[in-house]
Enzyme design. Structure first.
Site, PDB file in Angstrom:
ATOM      1  CB  THR A   1     -73.540  72.199   7.691  1.00 46.87           C
ATOM      2  OG1 THR A   1     -74.942  71.985   7.897  1.00 46.87           O
ATOM      3  CG2 THR A   1     -72.807  72.151   9.007  1.00 46.87           C
TER       4      THR A   1
ATOM      5  CG  LEU B   1     -77.644  68.501  10.534  1.00 43.94           C
ATOM      6  CD1 LEU B   1     -76.519  68.299   9.515  1.00 43.94           C
ATOM      7  CD2 LEU B   1     -77.536  67.445  11.641  1.00 43.94           C
TER       8      LEU B   1
ATOM      9  CB  ILE C   1     -83.292  71.798  12.894  1.00 42.99           C
ATOM     10  CG1 ILE C   1     -82.865  70.921  14.079  1.00 42.99           C
ATOM     11  CG2 ILE C   1     -83.771  70.950  11.720  1.00 42.99           C
ATOM     12  CD1 ILE C   1     -81.732  69.954  13.798  1.00 42.99           C
ATOM     13  CE  LYS C   2     -78.819  76.066   6.124  1.00 47.83           C
ATOM     14  NZ  LYS C   2     -77.561  75.826   5.400  1.00 47.83           N
ATOM     15  CB  ILE C   3     -87.059  74.103   8.469  1.00 44.91           C
ATOM     16  CG1 ILE C   3     -86.822  73.038   9.545  1.00 44.91           C
ATOM     17  CG2 ILE C   3     -88.381  73.862   7.745  1.00 44.91           C
ATOM     18  CD1 ILE C   3     -87.904  72.985  10.620  1.00 44.91           C
TER      19      ILE C   3
END
EC number: 2.2.1.2
Length: 368
Positions: free
Chosen positions: A46, A109, A140-142
């Protein structure tokens, strides 16, 4: 419609085809399902800019926005509720893919990019989003900032699957792989029977932005024009060489024996920015086993129409090394390039996030 042959061939070569775009309309219209069925798409990432356009340009969000406006929900809570709902629905749509191909069928996300230089806040938000969406095929995007590295280790140790984003150099990429292995090791140290099989990760290595910045500097230095359009591919090819080295090491093998999965390289920013270059350049020339290529829909359609695999990445290492040396010798400070584009990358994410926040705020006010 049958599977597109060009994309099916790419998948057979070991490249997982992902889409870098998600909206509620794309899910509800059946468009995302048709991309899975016909275009070999097995994952989605996303993007705040896309979400902002989707929310302001579609009626699909109206009822939810109205309900939140009436309840006087904060902009931040509304933003997270909306994006989490879309990501959850996409995770459900891709769940059969995840069952068939563990590691794929994933939807990403991102944590708020304004936290990119705050380790504790990034790790805390990653845990919150993981809880909020509550789907095993979530990423989870970090961001791979120096402060983000410790948050990646913490998140992996907690059993959260992570898409590490904004990687530009092989040096930083090695630090990202180390953060992933450290997280797995920490998890095992805390619980010798910990299940590592459910943890997945990708490392998003950005491609086109490297050429944009290096080409500009080559022009300024009056360098040989034949060097232009070469840096991004060479840089990515050498990153894959680093991946092969780390994920064949004894350190990795000890984790693999406990069920751990490799952290796959994901080629990001693969839409071509320079119209003089082939529109499938960053797909055709980055074919390697165990990789992901996340494409804008335009690039996906271009490859489906006329894409053909180029030189396999594993055969390009010597040329890639020579290319990067020639660019440095021409006067381009590559360390400075990577520093500048990381700073720009974080800032672009922050700007997109602000745009998304403003979009949600306006919609809440309209629906109140």
């Amino acid at each position: 419609m049958a599977q597109n042959e060009n994309l099916a061939e790419l998948s057979k070569a070991g490249v997982a085809v992902w889409l870098d775009d998600l909206s509620r309309d794309r899910i509800r219209s059946g468009n995302l399902q048709s991309l899975v069925d016909d275009f070999s798409v097995v994952g989605v990432t996303t993007n705040p800019t896309i979400f902002a356009a989707a929310i302001s340009g579609s009626e699909s969000y109206d009822d939810q926005l109205h309900a939140m406006a009436v309840r006087k929900v904060s902009v931040e809570e509304a933003l997270r509720t909306i994006t989490a709902a879309d990501v959850r629905d996409a995770c459900d749509l891709l769940a059969p893919v995840a069952e068939r191909q563990p590691g794929d069928g994933r939807v990403s996300l991102e944590v708020a990019p304004g936290l990119a230089h705050d380790t504790d806040a990034t790790a805390a938000e990653a845990a919150h989003l993981w809880w909020l969406v509550d789907r095993p095929n979530l990423f989870i995007k970090i961001p791979a900032t120096e402060e983000g590295l410790a948050a990646i280790t913490t998140s992996i140790a907690r059993g959260i699957s992570v898409n590490v984003t904004l990687i530009f150099s092989s040096e930083r990429y090695r630090a990202v792989m180390d953060a992933y292995l450290s997280g797995l090791e920490q998890r095992v140290a805390e619980d010798a029977d910990a299940d590592l099989t459910q943890i997945a990760s990708v490392a998003s290595f950005f491609v086109s932005r490297v050429d944009t910045e290096v080409d500009k500097r080559l022009d300024k230095a009056g360098a040989d024009p034949s060097l232009k359009g070469k840096a991004a591919l060479a840089n990515a090819q050498l990153a894959y060489q680093a991946y092969e080295e780390v994920f064949s090491s004894d350190r990795w093998k000890a984790l693999e024996a406990k069920g751990a999965r490799p952290q796959r390289p994901l080629w990001a920013s693969t839409g071509v920015k320079n119209p003089e270059y082939s529109d499938t350049l960053y797909v055709s020339e980055l074919v390697a086993p165990g990789t992901v290529n996340t494409m804008p829909e335009k690039t996906l359609e271009a490859y489906a129409d006329h894409g053909k695999p180029g030189t396999p990445v594993q055969e390009a290492y010597d040329d890639a090394t020579a290319t990067m040396k020639a660019i440095a010798d021409a006067g381009v400070d590559l360390d400075d390039v990577f520093r500048v584009i990381e700073d720009e990358g974080v800032q672009k994410f922050v700007d997109s996030w602000d745009e998304l926040t403003d979009s949600v705020k306006e919609e809440l006010e309209d629906k109140a």
